[in-house]
Design a protein around this motif. Sequence first.
Motif, PDB file in Angstrom:
ATOM      1  N   GLN A  17      41.252 -45.567  49.602  1.00  0.00           N
ATOM      2  CA  GLN A  17      42.245 -46.338  50.360  1.00  0.00           C
ATOM      3  C   GLN A  17      42.429 -45.796  51.767  1.00  0.00           C
ATOM      4  O   GLN A  17      42.521 -46.563  52.733  1.00  0.00           O
ATOM      5  N   VAL A  18      42.482 -44.470  51.900  1.00  0.00           N
ATOM      6  CA  VAL A  18      42.643 -43.859  53.221  1.00  0.00           C
ATOM      7  C   VAL A  18      41.469 -44.236  54.121  1.00  0.00           C
ATOM      8  O   VAL A  18      41.654 -44.604  55.291  1.00  0.00           O
ATOM      9  N   GLN A  61      39.385 -46.842  53.753  1.00  0.00           N
ATOM     10  CA  GLN A  61      39.338 -48.289  53.981  1.00  0.00           C
ATOM     11  C   GLN A  61      40.341 -48.728  55.042  1.00  0.00           C
ATOM     12  O   GLN A  61      40.070 -49.649  55.809  1.00  0.00           O
ATOM     13  N   ARG A  62      41.496 -48.095  55.062  1.00  0.00           N
ATOM     14  CA  ARG A  62      42.517 -48.466  56.050  1.00  0.00           C
ATOM     15  C   ARG A  62      42.183 -47.951  57.440  1.00  0.00           C
ATOM     16  O   ARG A  62      42.853 -48.312  58.408  1.00  0.00           O
ATOM     17  N   GLY A  63      41.168 -47.102  57.564  1.00  0.00           N
ATOM     18  CA  GLY A  63      40.770 -46.595  58.871  1.00  0.00           C
ATOM     19  C   GLY A  63      41.760 -45.619  59.468  1.00  0.00           C
ATOM     20  O   GLY A  63      41.928 -45.563  60.681  1.00  0.00           O
ATOM     21  N   GLU A  64      42.421 -44.839  58.613  1.00  0.00           N
ATOM     22  CA  GLU A  64      43.422 -43.893  59.105  1.00  0.00           C
ATOM     23  C   GLU A  64      42.802 -42.668  59.753  1.00  0.00           C
ATOM     24  O   GLU A  64      43.455 -41.993  60.546  1.00  0.00           O
ATOM     25  N   GLU A  95      34.695 -43.762  61.283  1.00  0.00           N
ATOM     26  CA  GLU A  95      35.147 -45.141  61.485  1.00  0.00           C
ATOM     27  C   GLU A  95      34.006 -46.141  61.435  1.00  0.00           C
ATOM     28  O   GLU A  95      34.173 -47.246  60.932  1.00  0.00           O
ATOM     29  N   ARG A 140      47.340 -37.598  53.861  1.00  0.00           N
ATOM     30  CA  ARG A 140      47.502 -39.037  53.643  1.00  0.00           C
ATOM     31  C   ARG A 140      47.467 -39.424  52.167  1.00  0.00           C
ATOM     32  O   ARG A 140      47.776 -40.562  51.821  1.00  0.00           O
ATOM     33  N   GLN A 161      50.121 -41.907  47.268  1.00  0.00           N
ATOM     34  CA  GLN A 161      49.446 -42.365  46.055  1.00  0.00           C
ATOM     35  C   GLN A 161      49.479 -41.320  44.936  1.00  0.00           C
ATOM     36  O   GLN A 161      49.341 -41.662  43.770  1.00  0.00           O
TER      37      GLN A 161
END
Length: 135
Positions: free
Chosen positions: A26-27, A29-32, A39, A86, A90
């Motif tokens: 998730q981290v 995929q969100r591009g954090e 990236e 991050r 979760q």
Amino acid sequence: MTRSTSSAPSQRMLRVGEQVRAAITQVLQRGEVRDPLIEKTVISISEVRMSPDLKIATAYVTPLGVADHASVIEALNRNAKFIRGRLGPQLRQMKYMPDVRFRDDTSFENYQKIDELLRSPEVSRDLDRDGGDEE
């Protein structure tokens, strides 16, 4: 009561490893993570193995479409502390947030080598010979 001497991961280690894998995914995929290499690269996380005390998470990753896996692995390890920070929302049920380490996943290459061996003429010949004896 005796302790198990098996080196196989416990159900708890497997469950937590899967939760950590989903959180890291998730981290990413969100591009954090603000690293140009991370990236622009699609990263597949095939497995996360937890240490027995659940304090170290080793993530096995495969950068897709990149010839130089080492540079992507290095970039992920450079940003491991940020990624660990991050993961909190979760994984808030965990007592300790695990340290994350990234390693190149070579299992696909191993599967390919095994597949090539099984398809080789020598193995096919041996399989045909064994199949003929049973008839």
